[in-house]
Design a protein around this motif. Sequence first.
Motif, short mmCIF file in Angstrom:
data_model
loop_
_atom_site.label_atom_id
_atom_site.label_comp_id
_atom_site.label_asym_id
_atom_site.label_seq_id
_atom_site.Cartn_x
_atom_site.Cartn_y
_atom_site.Cartn_z
N PRO A 42 5.37 1.28 10.60
CA PRO A 42 4.89 0.20 9.74
C PRO A 42 5.64 -0.04 8.43
N GLU A 57 -2.13 7.24 9.42
CA GLU A 57 -2.98 6.84 10.55
C GLU A 57 -4.42 6.64 10.08
N THR A 80 -3.61 1.88 12.40
CA THR A 80 -2.31 2.50 12.57
C THR A 80 -2.45 3.85 13.28
N ILE A 89 1.30 0.11 14.44
CA ILE A 89 -0.01 -0.55 14.42
C ILE A 89 -0.45 -0.73 15.86
#
Length: 291
Positions: A42, A57, A80, A89
């Motif tokens: 990400p 996460e 995530t 994601i």
Amino acid sequence: MKLLNAVTVFCALNLPLVAESMPSVPGGIPTGSNYSGGGGDPHFTLWSGKKYDFHGECDLVMLSNDDFMNGLGMHVHVRTKIEKFYSYIEAVAVKIGDDVFEVQGGMNTENKYLVNGVENAPLDFDGAFAIAEKDTKDKQYKQFEVRVDDKDHGGQIKLQFKLRNFMGIRFAHDASQEISVANFGSSSGLMGDYKTGLKLGRDGEVIEDSNAFAMAWQVGPEDPVLLSPNEGSVQHPDKCKMPSTTSRRLKAGAITKEKARSICAGAEELEDCIFDVVATNTADVAKDYID
């Protein structure tokens, strides 16, 4: 290693960011900033066009705006996930009014969508927005477009969901200044403050550290529930799980940065593409940035 059954989501909201509408302060919206959002291993882009990474996460508030469309409201959440040497994601959900559209996909799960919690529900429902399935060049993937008409300003807002290796969320700025400011002027979340482009937490204070900023926008009890329950996902009150330094190290013999640059030739977001190809050791990831 091959990446399968993950999701790419691009949210194209026909909204420009015009410099004259923004305060002239450091971090403000620059002329030429044409999109914001997040994707890949990400990488997130603020309203200002500046980028930052978050590899934790948990469920996060991408966008929160109760004033959207004169109080109809828009909320966008992402989930995530850490996967060995990279993160991504794996789910995104958008709520407009009382209706929720969610797209899911992961390395070991089937790509799917849900309308108001119902998997593969008819797309021609009577709700706050319209959903259309779009044709894609690669039939292996699906693409959806969510449309909201802004009758007050004579424009249309479009959110594009594309199923591919990674999930990406893009808010493109293509329409009028009036439509943009009216609908997104009070937005907050992972893309920062709309009017200044700064990374503001829930209390309105600037948070420079990217990890601290993202974790400040972990979905909590004060936020609407958008994403479907998923056993094993990190939920409040547990804090976002962060990868260890060791887990982010690349294997010996991985694709080099020089090779990745060649693979990513022609990518609009070249550096993000290179980063993701090297992190995953998978050339196919470049399709997320080139196609």
